[in-house]
Design a protein around this motif. Structure first.
Motif, PDB file in Angstrom:
ATOM      1  N   SER A 294      -5.478  -8.192  -2.152  1.00  0.00           N
ATOM      2  CA  SER A 294      -5.192  -6.844  -1.646  1.00  0.00           C
ATOM      3  C   SER A 294      -4.460  -6.047  -2.715  1.00  0.00           C
ATOM      4  CB  SER A 294      -4.365  -6.929  -0.359  1.00  0.00           C
ATOM      5  OG  SER A 294      -5.042  -7.675   0.625  1.00  0.00           O
ATOM      6  N   GLU A 295      -5.122  -5.869  -3.868  1.00  0.00           N
ATOM      7  CA  GLU A 295      -4.480  -5.218  -5.008  1.00  0.00           C
ATOM      8  C   GLU A 295      -4.112  -3.769  -4.725  1.00  0.00           C
ATOM      9  OE1 GLU A 295      -8.417  -4.122  -4.706  1.00  0.00           O
ATOM     10  OE2 GLU A 295      -7.788  -6.182  -5.138  1.00  0.00           O
ATOM     11  N   ASP A 296      -4.891  -3.076  -3.884  1.00  0.00           N
ATOM     12  CA  ASP A 296      -4.585  -1.687  -3.574  1.00  0.00           C
ATOM     13  C   ASP A 296      -3.292  -1.579  -2.771  1.00  0.00           C
ATOM     14  OD1 ASP A 296      -5.673  -2.995  -1.427  1.00  0.00           O
ATOM     15  OD2 ASP A 296      -7.312  -1.580  -1.098  1.00  0.00           O
ATOM     16  N   TRP A 297      -3.127  -2.460  -1.784  1.00  0.00           N
ATOM     17  CA  TRP A 297      -1.906  -2.488  -0.964  1.00  0.00           C
ATOM     18  C   TRP A 297      -0.696  -2.811  -1.836  1.00  0.00           C
ATOM     19  CZ3 TRP A 297      -2.051  -2.276   4.636  1.00  0.00           C
ATOM     20  CH2 TRP A 297      -0.822  -2.479   5.247  1.00  0.00           C
ATOM     21  N   GLN A 298      -0.844  -3.811  -2.703  1.00  0.00           N
ATOM     22  CA  GLN A 298       0.288  -4.222  -3.546  1.00  0.00           C
ATOM     23  C   GLN A 298       0.656  -3.135  -4.557  1.00  0.00           C
ATOM     24  OE1 GLN A 298       1.180  -6.643  -1.964  1.00  0.00           O
ATOM     25  NE2 GLN A 298      -0.822  -7.113  -1.110  1.00  0.00           N
ATOM     26  N   LEU A 299      -0.350  -2.445  -5.097  1.00  0.00           N
ATOM     27  CA  LEU A 299      -0.063  -1.365  -6.039  1.00  0.00           C
ATOM     28  C   LEU A 299       0.771  -0.285  -5.368  1.00  0.00           C
ATOM     29  CD1 LEU A 299      -0.474  -0.018  -8.807  1.00  0.00           C
ATOM     30  CD2 LEU A 299      -2.548   1.044  -7.873  1.00  0.00           C
ATOM     31  N   SER A 300       0.455   0.040  -4.130  1.00  0.00           N
ATOM     32  CA  SER A 300       1.222   1.049  -3.391  1.00  0.00           C
ATOM     33  C   SER A 300       2.678   0.632  -3.252  1.00  0.00           C
ATOM     34  CB  SER A 300       0.607   1.274  -2.005  1.00  0.00           C
ATOM     35  OG  SER A 300      -0.750   1.635  -2.093  1.00  0.00           O
ATOM     36  N   LEU A 301       2.912  -0.626  -2.884  1.00  0.00           N
ATOM     37  CA  LEU A 301       4.280  -1.119  -2.721  1.00  0.00           C
ATOM     38  C   LEU A 301       5.029  -1.104  -4.046  1.00  0.00           C
ATOM     39  CD1 LEU A 301       3.702  -4.152  -0.299  1.00  0.00           C
ATOM     40  CD2 LEU A 301       4.333  -1.801   0.280  1.00  0.00           C
ATOM     41  N   ILE A 302       4.346  -1.461  -5.127  1.00  0.00           N
ATOM     42  CA  ILE A 302       4.987  -1.472  -6.447  1.00  0.00           C
ATOM     43  C   ILE A 302       5.362  -0.060  -6.874  1.00  0.00           C
ATOM     44  CG2 ILE A 302       4.570  -1.913  -8.901  1.00  0.00           C
ATOM     45  CD1 ILE A 302       2.905  -4.342  -8.049  1.00  0.00           C
ATOM     46  N   LEU A 303       4.457   0.890  -6.684  1.00  0.00           N
ATOM     47  CA  LEU A 303       4.741   2.279  -7.052  1.00  0.00           C
ATOM     48  C   LEU A 303       5.905   2.827  -6.235  1.00  0.00           C
ATOM     49  CD1 LEU A 303       1.104   3.703  -7.386  1.00  0.00           C
ATOM     50  CD2 LEU A 303       2.708   3.199  -9.237  1.00  0.00           C
ATOM     51  N   GLN A 304       5.900   2.572  -4.943  1.00  0.00           N
ATOM     52  CA  GLN A 304       6.995   3.037  -4.093  1.00  0.00           C
ATOM     53  C   GLN A 304       8.305   2.367  -4.471  1.00  0.00           C
ATOM     54  OE1 GLN A 304       5.470   2.218  -0.148  1.00  0.00           O
ATOM     55  NE2 GLN A 304       3.619   3.424  -0.541  1.00  0.00           N
ATOM     56  N   GLY A 305       8.236   1.084  -4.847  1.00  0.00           N
ATOM     57  CA  GLY A 305       9.439   0.371  -5.264  1.00  0.00           C
ATOM     58  C   GLY A 305      10.037   0.922  -6.535  1.00  0.00           C
ATOM     59  N   HIS A 306       9.227   1.592  -7.357  1.00  0.00           N
ATOM     60  CA  HIS A 306       9.726   2.238  -8.577  1.00  0.00           C
ATOM     61  C   HIS A 306      10.105   3.694  -8.345  1.00  0.00           C
ATOM     62  CE1 HIS A 306       7.916  -1.276 -10.648  1.00  0.00           C
ATOM     63  NE2 HIS A 306       8.773  -1.001 -11.607  1.00  0.00           N
ATOM     64  N   GLY A 307      10.120   4.112  -7.085  1.00  0.00           N
ATOM     65  CA  GLY A 307      10.575   5.459  -6.759  1.00  0.00           C
ATOM     66  C   GLY A 307       9.504   6.528  -6.785  1.00  0.00           C
ATOM     67  N   HIS A 308       8.233   6.145  -6.865  1.00  0.00           N
ATOM     68  CA  HIS A 308       7.149   7.120  -6.902  1.00  0.00           C
ATOM     69  C   HIS A 308       6.658   7.433  -5.487  1.00  0.00           C
ATOM     70  CE1 HIS A 308       7.057   6.706 -11.212  1.00  0.00           C
ATOM     71  NE2 HIS A 308       6.766   5.413 -11.137  1.00  0.00           N
ATOM     72  N   GLN A 309       6.000   8.582  -5.348  1.00  0.00           N
ATOM     73  CA  GLN A 309       5.438   8.993  -4.067  1.00  0.00           C
ATOM     74  C   GLN A 309       3.936   8.708  -4.035  1.00  0.00           C
ATOM     75  OE1 GLN A 309       6.388  13.109  -3.341  1.00  0.00           O
ATOM     76  NE2 GLN A 309       8.602  12.784  -3.468  1.00  0.00           N
ATOM     77  N   THR A 310       3.450   8.285  -2.869  1.00  0.00           N
ATOM     78  CA  THR A 310       2.020   8.045  -2.667  1.00  0.00           C
ATOM     79  C   THR A 310       1.579   8.820  -1.428  1.00  0.00           C
ATOM     80  OG1 THR A 310       2.550   6.022  -1.430  1.00  0.00           O
ATOM     81  CG2 THR A 310       2.023   5.779  -3.769  1.00  0.00           C
ATOM     82  N   LEU A 311       0.421   9.471  -1.502  1.00  0.00           N
ATOM     83  CA  LEU A 311      -0.027  10.396  -0.468  1.00  0.00           C
ATOM     84  C   LEU A 311      -1.382   9.986   0.091  1.00  0.00           C
ATOM     85  CD1 LEU A 311       0.743  13.705  -2.430  1.00  0.00           C
ATOM     86  CD2 LEU A 311       2.349  12.330  -1.079  1.00  0.00           C
ATOM     87  N   GLN A 312      -1.767  10.628   1.205  1.00  0.00           N
ATOM     88  CA  GLN A 312      -3.088  10.405   1.799  1.00  0.00           C
ATOM     89  C   GLN A 312      -3.647  11.720   2.331  1.00  0.00           C
ATOM     90  OE1 GLN A 312      -4.664   7.396   5.096  1.00  0.00           O
ATOM     91  NE2 GLN A 312      -3.842   9.217   6.079  1.00  0.00           N
TER      92      GLN A 312
END
Length: 622
Positions: A294-312
């Motif tokens: 589930s690389e897409d799910w994990q990438l989202s968590l990693i980006l958020q953990g580094h303080g970045h925003q993710t949108l939909q």
């Protein structure tokens, strides 16, 4: 509106919102209030229930089992409610529909299309549509990343390059044990294929997801307007869904409820295909994580953990395919949950070395939480037949007053839970059914077995894990015979759900027969005792609620076995537009999947008030 990035200004236009999505927004405020009230009622109910159980003189194993299964499903629903509370009320509206105008000085974009064994015509439909997207040809490339090493595909791409010079074919060659690693395939492109052409943004499309012509112009504005946002994911619409979507393959709850609420908090989860991201940011975090399917799910968590925003965004911008058999659907869901189980690898080297310790634990906890939810589903489904077959009180019944108090709190708790489910469906324009967060929960046992089997006995995937790979026999849409239906059910893992459904229904019928048999000849003086006995055993409101959820969910494989879903032929759903060679879903098909509504269980909505009112009357009688 106008966006300014460094010294470049972009003209961005806002379009009217999607009518169906907009129609549901008037329910957001009451939904938020009911969600808050439901969490309070749940807390009050379980505090009283647990306190009375602990202090009860007579305690039975049925009482402890009942409160355990109540808590498991209530906690899962509570997580859904708390997500709504966190999203707020009037502010929780869908993201705007934006379009980027003009053709001068637009950012460079790479469109990555990883593939591995999907049918040639499926891949080429996606490639052609990507090449014809409305964006200056000099500013974007289409990179087909073939991990299957298909010679016919390479030749077909070579022919298309005559009219599309910005299209290129790439393969990593032989990677034993990692041939089907989508994350490694994309990292190969990000780190090895972007030296001469360095894009500011990258888009990812699955091989079976056809992009809309305005895909880039619709997604890019959201990142241009928000420098803190590094990734935008789009909802996946499927043009080969069967009527009624009995297997919940559209995943509307995830997009319209779960991810929509996360989007308000700017921490949406990437759904894989149809994502657009800032290339440099992904490189800075080490590319796509390779420790999980589930690389897409994990990438989202990693980006958020580094303080970045993710949108939909929810508007229809890509059109994909779902597996066309029960066996294929189960295999797809198994792969996703194996990926979530692999999240614990974030705690250990070599994965852990690249992540902050706090983020390692966040990722691991997220994965463990998902697996524990599967365990919770299974425990409840197994426990309900036991409770119905046993002959004992499920709540302490030493005092009539205390029984009445528990019944009243249970009615409030269950009633608010149902009201929240109804308002949540309304807030999405009735695109989801009641308690849609439990969709595919009937697969819990199968998925846990798949996780155990993969973790303990399989170190590398055998065959293709790709949903649409031609290596998978289950991707055949031919209507199976009766014998093959049973073979698919057993081999695919659905038989466990069929057995549980049969056991649950059988135990309920037996419990009703036993109760009615024991009350023959009851006189009026014993009416209150009978009502009290009924409400503390098989008619206990939370038990009836769990019974409803269990039957509704466990009946899915039975229904699909007796009446298999009919998937429309892919070719019949597509039509060629004015641009030669580009095929998109027909206009009527796009409209149908965009305005899809979930059926509401009218009978259940009528029975629920009757049951709750009867329970309230019973609380007075006892």
């Amino acid at each position: 509106m106008t966006s300014t990035t460094t010294t470049v200004s972009y003209e961005i236009k806002e379009l009217p919102p999607h009518p169906q999505i907009q129609a549901g927004q008037r329910y957001r405020n009451p939904l938020h209030r009911v969600a808050l009230a439901a969490t309070w009622a749940l807390d009050a109910y379980f505090i009283v229930r647990l306190g009375l159980l602990i202090t009860a003189v007579q305690q039975t194993w049925q009482m402890w089992l009942m409160i355990a299964v109540e808590w498991i499903f209530a906690r899962i629903s509570r997580q859904n409610q708390l997500l709504t509370v966190a999203a707020g009320h009037t502010a929780a509206r869908p993201r705007e529909r934006l379009r980027l105008n003009g053709s001068e000085s637009l950012p460079k974009i790479d469109v990555l299309i990883p593939c591995c064994g999907e049918p040639l015509d499926v891949i080429l439909d996606t490639v052609r549509a990507a090449c014809f997207m409305d964006y200056p040809n000099s500013q974007f490339r289409v990179l087909l990343l073939d991990d299957g090493g298909s010679a016919p595909l390479k030749d077909a791409v070579h022919d298309l390059q005559l009219t599309h010079p910005n299209l290129t074919y790439h393969t990593r060659g032989s990677h034993p044990g990692k041939v089907f690693a989508k994350s490694g395939n994309m990292n190969y492109a990000l780190f090895s294929l972007q030296e001469s052409f360095q894009p500011e943004f990258c888009a990812i499309l699955d091989a079976d997801c056809i992009p809309a012509p305005d895909f880039l112009r619709a997604t890019l504005p959201h990142l241009l307007l928000n420098p803190q946002a590094v990734l935008l994911t789009t909802r996946q619409y499927y043009y080969n869904l069967p009527a009624g979507d009995p297997l919940s393959q559209s995943r509307i709850h995830f997009y319209a409820c779960h991810n929509a609420d996360l989007d308000v908090q700017k921490c949406a989860i990437d759904a894989g295909s149809g994502a657009l991201f800032r290339r440099q940011t992904i490189l800075d975090v080490g590319g796509y994580p390779t420790f999980s399917f589930s690389e897409d799910w994990q990438l989202s968590l990693i980006l958020q953990g580094h303080g970045h925003q993710t949108l939909q965004v929810e508007e229809p911008l890509q059109f994909g395919l779902v597996p066309t058999t029960l066996q294929g659907h189960i295999a797809q869901r198994n792969r996703w949950n194996i990926g979530h189980a692999q999240q614990v690898k974030a705690l250990f080297p070599p994965t852990g070395k690249a992540l902050p310790r706090r983020l390692q634990w966040d990722i691991a906890r997220n994965g463990v939480g998902i697996v524990l939810s599967l365990c919770g589903y299974l425990v409840v489904f197994l426990a309900l037949p036991v409770l119905f077959l046993s002959d004992g009180d499920v709540i302490p019944a030493s005092s009539r007053v205390l029984v009445s108090v528990q019944i009243l709190l249970a009615v409030a708790h269950i009633g608010l839970m149902w009201l929240y489910a109804l308002l949540q469906a309304a807030s999405t324009g009735f695109r989801v059914s009641l308690f849609s967060h439990l969709e595919n929960s009937w697969l819990a046992g199968t998925q846990l077995f798949a996780i155990f089997k993969f973790s303990c006995f399989t170190s590398k995937p055998k065959g293709s894990f790709v949903t649409g790979s031609s290596a998978n026999a289950w991707n055949c849409s031919v209507t199976p015979s009766l014998s093959s239906k049973f073979i698919q059910t057993i081999s695919g893992g659905a038989m466990f759900g069929v057995v549980l459904f049969s056991l649950t229904v059988g135990s309920i019928l037996f419990s009703i027969w036993r109760t009615l048999s024991s009350t023959i000849g009851v006189d009026g003086d014993r009416t209150s005792d009978f009502v009290r006995r009924l409400l503390t055993t098989i008619a206990w409101p939370p038990l009836l609620h769990l019974c409803y959820l269990s039957i509704v969910n466990l009946s899915v494989p039975v229904t699909c076995l007796l009446r298999p879903p009919r998937y429309p032929p892919r070719a019949a759903q597509l039509e060629e537009n004015s641009k030669r060679g580009v095929r998109l879903p027909r206009v009527d098909v796009q409209k149908e999947i965009s305005y899809q509504r979930a059926p509401l269980p009218a009978v259940s909505l009528v029975l629920l008030p009757a049951v709750l009112i009867a329970a309230l009357v019973g609380a007075v009688v006892v």
